[in-house]
Scaffold this motif. Structure first.
Motif, PDB file in Angstrom:
ATOM      1  N   LYS A   1       0.848  -1.197   0.000  1.00 26.75           N
ATOM      2  CA  LYS A   1       0.000   0.000   0.000  1.00 26.75           C
ATOM      3  C   LYS A   1       0.872   1.231   0.000  1.00 26.75           C
ATOM      4  N   PHE A   2       0.327   2.301  -0.579  1.00 29.50           N
ATOM      5  CA  PHE A   2       0.964   3.606  -0.435  1.00 29.50           C
ATOM      6  C   PHE A   2       0.687   4.121   0.979  1.00 29.50           C
ATOM      7  N   ILE A   3       1.630   4.881   1.510  1.00 31.85           N
ATOM      8  CA  ILE A   3       1.339   5.616   2.743  1.00 31.85           C
ATOM      9  C   ILE A   3       1.718   7.076   2.526  1.00 31.85           C
TER      10      ILE A   3
ATOM     11  N   GLY B   1       0.136  10.688   4.620  1.00 35.10           N
ATOM     12  CA  GLY B   1       0.189  11.201   5.989  1.00 35.10           C
ATOM     13  C   GLY B   1       0.133  10.075   7.014  1.00 35.10           C
ATOM     14  N   GLY B   2      -0.478   8.991   6.633  1.00 38.31           N
ATOM     15  CA  GLY B   2      -0.593   7.834   7.524  1.00 38.31           C
ATOM     16  C   GLY B   2      -1.717   7.948   8.539  1.00 38.31           C
ATOM     17  N   THR B   3      -2.446   9.054   8.538  1.00 39.32           N
ATOM     18  CA  THR B   3      -3.399   9.288   9.632  1.00 39.32           C
ATOM     19  C   THR B   3      -4.636   8.395   9.551  1.00 39.32           C
ATOM     20  N   ASN B   4      -4.933   7.857   8.380  1.00 38.69           N
ATOM     21  CA  ASN B   4      -6.024   6.897   8.294  1.00 38.69           C
ATOM     22  C   ASN B   4      -5.472   5.476   8.216  1.00 38.69           C
ATOM     23  N   LEU B   5      -4.455   5.286   7.401  1.00 38.32           N
ATOM     24  CA  LEU B   5      -3.928   3.936   7.197  1.00 38.32           C
ATOM     25  C   LEU B   5      -3.359   3.351   8.493  1.00 38.32           C
ATOM     26  N   LEU B   6      -2.556   4.116   9.223  1.00 44.30           N
ATOM     27  CA  LEU B   6      -1.950   3.559  10.441  1.00 44.30           C
ATOM     28  C   LEU B   6      -2.998   3.286  11.506  1.00 44.30           C
TER      29      LEU B   6
ATOM     30  N   ALA C   1      -2.285  15.177   7.077  1.00 38.59           N
ATOM     31  CA  ALA C   1      -3.208  14.632   6.084  1.00 38.59           C
ATOM     32  C   ALA C   1      -2.946  15.252   4.720  1.00 38.59           C
ATOM     33  N   THR C   2      -3.025  14.423   3.681  1.00 34.98           N
ATOM     34  CA  THR C   2      -2.733  14.885   2.325  1.00 34.98           C
ATOM     35  C   THR C   2      -4.000  14.912   1.466  1.00 34.98           C
ATOM     36  N   THR C   3      -3.893  15.564   0.317  1.00 35.06           N
ATOM     37  CA  THR C   3      -5.027  15.677  -0.597  1.00 35.06           C
ATOM     38  C   THR C   3      -5.503  14.291  -1.054  1.00 35.06           C
TER      39      THR C   3
ATOM     40  N   GLY D   1     -15.676  12.130   4.805  1.00 34.74           N
ATOM     41  CA  GLY D   1     -14.822  13.316   4.705  1.00 34.74           C
ATOM     42  C   GLY D   1     -15.545  14.591   4.326  1.00 34.74           C
ATOM     43  N   ASP D   2     -14.833  15.690   4.522  1.00 33.69           N
ATOM     44  CA  ASP D   2     -15.343  17.016   4.173  1.00 33.69           C
ATOM     45  C   ASP D   2     -14.767  17.519   2.845  1.00 33.69           C
ATOM     46  N   MET D   3     -13.455  17.352   2.673  1.00 34.88           N
ATOM     47  CA  MET D   3     -12.794  17.921   1.502  1.00 34.88           C
ATOM     48  C   MET D   3     -13.430  17.478   0.186  1.00 34.88           C
TER      49      MET D   3
HETATM   50  C1  FAD Z   1      -9.488  11.633  15.097  1.00 35.01           C
HETATM   51  C2  FAD Z   1      -9.697  11.919  13.635  1.00 35.01           C
HETATM   52  C3  FAD Z   1     -10.665  12.819  13.229  1.00 35.01           C
HETATM   53  C4  FAD Z   1     -10.867  13.099  11.882  1.00 35.01           C
HETATM   54  N1  FAD Z   1     -11.842  13.972  11.519  1.00 35.01           N
HETATM   55  C5  FAD Z   1     -12.062  14.226  10.205  1.00 35.01           C
HETATM   56  C6  FAD Z   1     -13.087  15.114   9.785  1.00 35.01           C
HETATM   57  O1  FAD Z   1     -13.800  15.710  10.605  1.00 35.01           O
HETATM   58  N2  FAD Z   1     -13.262  15.324   8.450  1.00 35.01           N
HETATM   59  C7  FAD Z   1     -12.479  14.691   7.517  1.00 35.01           C
HETATM   60  O2  FAD Z   1     -12.682  14.910   6.333  1.00 35.01           O
HETATM   61  N3  FAD Z   1     -11.516  13.839   7.891  1.00 35.01           N
HETATM   62  C8  FAD Z   1     -11.292  13.587   9.196  1.00 35.01           C
HETATM   63  N4  FAD Z   1     -10.313  12.705   9.561  1.00 35.01           N
HETATM   64  C9  FAD Z   1      -9.650  11.908   8.517  1.00 35.01           C
HETATM   65  C10 FAD Z   1      -8.432  12.559   7.939  1.00 35.01           C
HETATM   66  O3  FAD Z   1      -8.848  13.646   7.136  1.00 35.01           O
HETATM   67  C11 FAD Z   1      -7.728  11.492   7.099  1.00 35.01           C
HETATM   68  O4  FAD Z   1      -7.172  10.548   7.990  1.00 35.01           O
HETATM   69  C12 FAD Z   1      -6.650  12.054   6.223  1.00 35.01           C
HETATM   70  O5  FAD Z   1      -7.153  13.015   5.329  1.00 35.01           O
HETATM   71  C13 FAD Z   1      -5.983  10.935   5.435  1.00 35.01           C
HETATM   72  O6  FAD Z   1      -4.886  11.465   4.718  1.00 35.01           O
HETATM   73  P1  FAD Z   1      -3.437  10.811   4.867  1.00 35.01           P
HETATM   74  O7  FAD Z   1      -2.538  11.520   3.938  1.00 35.01           O
HETATM   75  O8  FAD Z   1      -3.017  10.756   6.286  1.00 35.01           O
HETATM   76  O9  FAD Z   1      -3.761   9.343   4.321  1.00 35.01           O
HETATM   77  P2  FAD Z   1      -3.068   7.946   4.612  1.00 35.01           P
HETATM   78  O10 FAD Z   1      -3.538   7.414   5.892  1.00 35.01           O
HETATM   79  O11 FAD Z   1      -1.604   8.032   4.376  1.00 35.01           O
HETATM   80  O12 FAD Z   1      -3.693   7.113   3.404  1.00 35.01           O
HETATM   81  C14 FAD Z   1      -5.077   6.842   3.289  1.00 35.01           C
HETATM   82  C15 FAD Z   1      -5.284   5.909   2.101  1.00 35.01           C
HETATM   83  O13 FAD Z   1      -4.930   6.551   0.892  1.00 35.01           O
HETATM   84  C16 FAD Z   1      -3.975   5.794   0.167  1.00 35.01           C
HETATM   85  N5  FAD Z   1      -3.120   6.791  -0.498  1.00 35.01           N
HETATM   86  C17 FAD Z   1      -2.484   7.848   0.092  1.00 35.01           C
HETATM   87  N6  FAD Z   1      -1.890   8.609  -0.850  1.00 35.01           N
HETATM   88  C18 FAD Z   1      -2.172   8.043  -2.045  1.00 35.01           C
HETATM   89  C19 FAD Z   1      -1.845   8.383  -3.398  1.00 35.01           C
HETATM   90  N7  FAD Z   1      -1.124   9.473  -3.704  1.00 35.01           N
HETATM   91  N8  FAD Z   1      -2.313   7.592  -4.383  1.00 35.01           N
HETATM   92  C20 FAD Z   1      -3.056   6.491  -4.097  1.00 35.01           C
HETATM   93  N9  FAD Z   1      -3.377   6.116  -2.841  1.00 35.01           N
HETATM   94  C21 FAD Z   1      -2.944   6.879  -1.840  1.00 35.01           C
HETATM   95  C22 FAD Z   1      -3.289   4.942   1.203  1.00 35.01           C
HETATM   96  O14 FAD Z   1      -2.781   3.754   0.623  1.00 35.01           O
HETATM   97  C23 FAD Z   1      -4.413   4.663   2.163  1.00 35.01           C
HETATM   98  O15 FAD Z   1      -5.183   3.579   1.701  1.00 35.01           O
HETATM   99  C24 FAD Z   1     -10.069  12.444  10.909  1.00 35.01           C
HETATM  100  C25 FAD Z   1      -9.069  11.556  11.298  1.00 35.01           C
HETATM  101  C26 FAD Z   1      -8.869  11.274  12.649  1.00 35.01           C
HETATM  102  C27 FAD Z   1      -7.802  10.306  13.044  1.00 35.01           C
END
Ligand code: FAD
Ligand code: SF4
Ligand code: FES
Ligand code: FES
Lengths: 316, 211
Positions: free
Chosen positions: A26-28, A30-35, A107-109, A163-165
C-alpha cells in the motif's frame, strides 16, 4: 499491527511500480487513516511505499485558469493557500472544518479523498461487515446507523464517505489525476471517483490496484459566494452528520453537494435549477428515493435546514 | 507490539509475506528484508534530530514516532492517550509543525527535526508556554499537558504564519488571537480534567494579550 517492510521511492512511476510488483503493498502518505486501521488490523499491508518524497507537494496554476493541487499537499497548506482562500473558499472551509490542526498538518489531498468510512462496525473486528470482510453481512442495517447513509447505499452496506474535503471538490467539479505502474496517466472526474457500494462495498473508488494519485485539478474559479456548513455532535473535531458545500451566485442560482449522507459526496445537478426557489425544492429532488433507517431519518430534515441556512448566509 | 497474535499466520498471509520478502531483494532503497516468510519484525535504521540532538536508532518498522521517543529514547513527556489521533496527548512539533506522533511511523522521519515537551524547556529553563500553564493552573492530572503545551506553542505560530481556522470570519484577512480562535485551534487536544478555560488563559497570556 502486522509486520511490514518499507520503502521510500523518489518518483511517482517508481512508487506505482513498487506497489504493483509487491503483493499486499500500500501507499502511505500522511498515515493518519492507514496507520489507524493497521493498528486495528483492519488494514494489513505487508509492504508500505511511502509517497512523501515524490515531489507532489506543490499547487500550480493550470493553463485553463484553474489550480493543480499535488497529491501530497497537506490539508493545512491547501486550506491556507491564498489562491484557494480567494477563489475556492468552499474548499478552504471544508478542509478547516475537518479533523484537528495536528491531523491537517499530516493529512494529504490524496489520502483525504481515500479515507475510509467511520461506520462503527467497520472498526469493530468482532462484528460482521461486508466492507471489511466481504460476504460476512452488514451489522449496521439494524444496528447503530445514526451516522450512516440515507441515500446511494445498498442492502450490502450503508456506510458514508465521512470526509469534508471531497464534498467541496465535488461541488467544484475537480478532476483526479493518476499514474499506474506502466506509466499510463488518466483523469477521473470527481463525480466518478467514489463508487456506490452495490454488492461490492469493499471497492470504494475507481482506482485500480497500484494506481497512484498524482494531483487533483480544480477548474477555473466559479465566482459567487462559497459556503461550507457542517453539522456535527460537537463544535469542532467531529465528523459531519450532514454537511453542505454550496456556491451561490448573486442571482440565486448555484451548486450544492451534501456530505455525511451517502457513500460519496452527494450532488444532483438536475436539482440545482431550483436553487433560487429555496432549499426544500432542491432537497426534495436531491433526496428523492432516499432510504433512511429508523435511526438516521433525521438527516433528511437536517439536510434541508442546513441548505436553508447556507442559502440565507449567501444572501446576507 | 509483538503480541502472540502476530505469529498466528494463515496460509494466505504466509504466501503473501514470502513473496513480499522475495520482491524486496530487488529494491533500490529502503527496508532490508532480514527475515524470510514469517510475520517477524522488519528492522530499519533511522536518524532523527530530537530536541537538538542527533539520535540514531534501529527500529521495528511498526514503531510510531511516539513509541520511538518514549520507549527507545526514554523521552516519556509525550503521552499516549488513545494511540489513534483522537486526543492530542502525543503532540510533538516535527519540522516546525505539530502532529500526532502516534499516527506516524518513526522510519518516515529520516532527518526530521523533532521537538518534544522536554525540548521546549526544562524545570529551570521553562518555555514561556510552560511557565504560563503553571501560572494559570492549566491542568489538573497533567496527563494531557505536554501535548497541550506543544500544541499551544504551534497554534500561536500558525496564527502568526497566517493559517486560517474554521472560526476565522474572513478567509482573506489575517486571523487574530481571540479566545474563539484558540479554542477552535486547540480542539485536537482533549483534557479529561476539563482544564480548558485555564489553558486558554495561559495561551492568551503568551500571545501577549491580557487574559
Ligand atoms: C481523530 C480523527 C478525526 C478526523 N476527523 C475528520 C473530519 O472531521 N473530516 C475529515 O474529512 N476527515 C477527518 N479525519 C480523517 C483525515 O482527514 C484522514 O485521515 C486524512 O485526510 C488521510 O490522509 P493521509 O494523507 O493521512 O492518508 P493515509 O492514511 O496516508 O492514506 C489513506 C489511504 O490513501 C492511500 N493513499 C495515500 N496517498 C495516495 C496516493 N497518492 N495515491 C493512491 N493512494 C494513496 C493509502 O494507501 C491509504 O489507503 C479524521 C481523522 C482522525 C484520526
Ligand atoms: S454499513 Fe458498510 S461498513 Fe458498516 S457494517 Fe455495514 S458493510 Fe460494514
Ligand atoms: S495518543 Fe496520539 S492522539 Fe491520542
Ligand atoms: S489535566 Fe488531566 S487530562 Fe488534562
Amino acid at each position: 499491527m502486522k509486520s511490514f517492510t518499507y520503502e521510500r521511492p523518489g518518483s511517482p512511476a517508481e512508487a506505482a511500480a513498487a506497489v504493483a510488483r509487491t503483493p499486499n503493498a500500500k501507499f502511505i502518505a500522511g498515515g493518519t487513516n492507514l496507520l489507524d486501521l493497521m493498528k486495528l488490523q483492519i488494514e494489513t499491508p505487508a509492504h508500505l511505499v511511502d509517497v512523501n518524497a515524490l515531489g507532489l507537494d506543490t499547487i500550480e496554476p493550470t493553463p485553463e485558469g484553474g489550480l493543480r493541487v499535488g497529491a501530497l499537499v497537506r490539508n493545512t497548506d491547501l486550506a491556507a493557500d491564498a489562491r484557494v482562500r480567494k477563489d475556492y473558499g468552499v474548499l478552504s472551509r471544508a478542509l478547516l472544518a475537518g479533523a484537528s490542526g495536528q491531523l491537517r498538518n499530516k493529512a494529504t489531498t490524496a489520502g483525504n479523498l481515500l479515507q475510509r468510512t467511520r461506520c462503527p462496525y467497520f472498526y469493530d473486528t468482532a462484528q460482521a461487515c461486508n466492507k471489511r470482510q466481504p460476504g460476512s453481512g452488514c451489522s449496521a442495517l439494524d444496528g447503530i446507523s445514526r451516522q450512516l447513509a440515507v441515500i446511494g447505499a445498498s442492502e450490502a452496506c450503508i456506510a458514508t464517505h465521512p470526509g469534508d474535503m471531497a464534498v467541496a471538490m465535488r461541488v467544484l467539479d475537480a478532476t483526479v489525476e493518476t499514474v499506474d505502474a506502466k506509466g499510463a496517466t488518466r483523469k477521473i472526474a470527481i463525480a466518478d471517483f467514489h463508487r456506490l457500494p452495490g454488492d461490492t462495498p469493499q471497492i470504494e473508488t475507481a482506482l485500480k490496484p497500484g494506481e497512484l494519485i498524482t494531483a487533483v485539478t480544480l477548474p477555473k474559479p466559479l465566482g459567487g459566494t462559497h459556503i461550507y456548513r457542517k453539522v456535527r455532535d460537537r463544535a469542532s473535531y467531529a465528523y459531519a452528520l450532514v454537511s453542505v458545500a454550496a456556491v451561490v451566485q448573486p442571482d440565486g442560482s448555484g451548486r450544492v453537494a451534501f456530505g455525511g449522507v451517502a457513500p460519496k459526496p452527494w450532488r444532483v445537478e438536475a436539482a440545482e435549477t431550483d436553487m433560487a426557489r429555496g432549499a426544500k425544492a432542491v432537497t426534495d429532488k436531491v433526496f428523492a428515493g432516499a432510504k433512511p433507517t429508523h435511526e438516521n431519518a433525521y438527516k433528511l430534515k437536517l439536510a434541508e435546514r442546513t441548505l436553508t441556512a447556507a442559502i440565507t448566509e449567501a444572501r446576507a | 507490539m509483538t503480541g502472540p497474535g502476530d505469529f498466528d499466520l494463515n496460509r494466505r498471509e504466509l504466501v503473501a509475506g514470502g513473496s513480499a520478502a522475495a520482491a524486496l531483494t530487488s529494491l533500490p532503497r529502503g527496508a532490508h528484508a532480514e527475515t524470510t516468510s514469517m510475520d517477524r519484525p522488519t528492522r530499519m535504521k533511522v536518524s532523527l534530530t530530537v530536541n537538538g540532538q542527533r539520535r540514531d536508532l534501529e527500529l521495528d518498522t511498526r514503531t510510531s514516532l511516539l513509541d520511538a521517543a518514549r520507549e527507545h529514547l526514554h523521552l516519556t513527556g509525550s503521552k499516549k492517550g488513545c494511540d489513534h489521533g483522537q486526543c492530542g496527548a502525543c503532540t510533538m512539533i516535527v519540522d516546525g509543525r505539530r502532529i500526532n506522533a502516534c499516527l506516524t511511523l518513526a522510519v518516515m522521519h529520516q532527518g526530521a527535526e523533532i521537538t518534544t515537551i522536554e525540548g521546549l524547556g526544562q524545570p529551570d529553563t521553562l518555555h514561556p508556554m510552560q511557565a504560563a500553564f503553571v501560572k494559570h493552573d492549566g491542568y489538573q492530572c497533567g496527563y494531557c499537558t505536554p501535548g497541550q503545551i506543544c500544541s499551544g506553542v504551534a497554534v500561536l505560530a500558525e496564527i502568526k504564519a497566517g493559517i486560517p481556522s474554521h472560526v476565522t470570519a474572513d478567509l482573506n484577512a489575517a486571523s487574530q488571537v481571540t479566545e474563539a480562535e484558540i479554542r477552535e485551534r486547540m480542539s485536537g487536544n482533549i483534557c479529561r480534567c476539563g482544564a480548558y478555560s485555564n489553558i486558554v488563559e495561559a495561551i492568551t497570556e503568551v500571545a501577549g494579550r491580557p487574559a
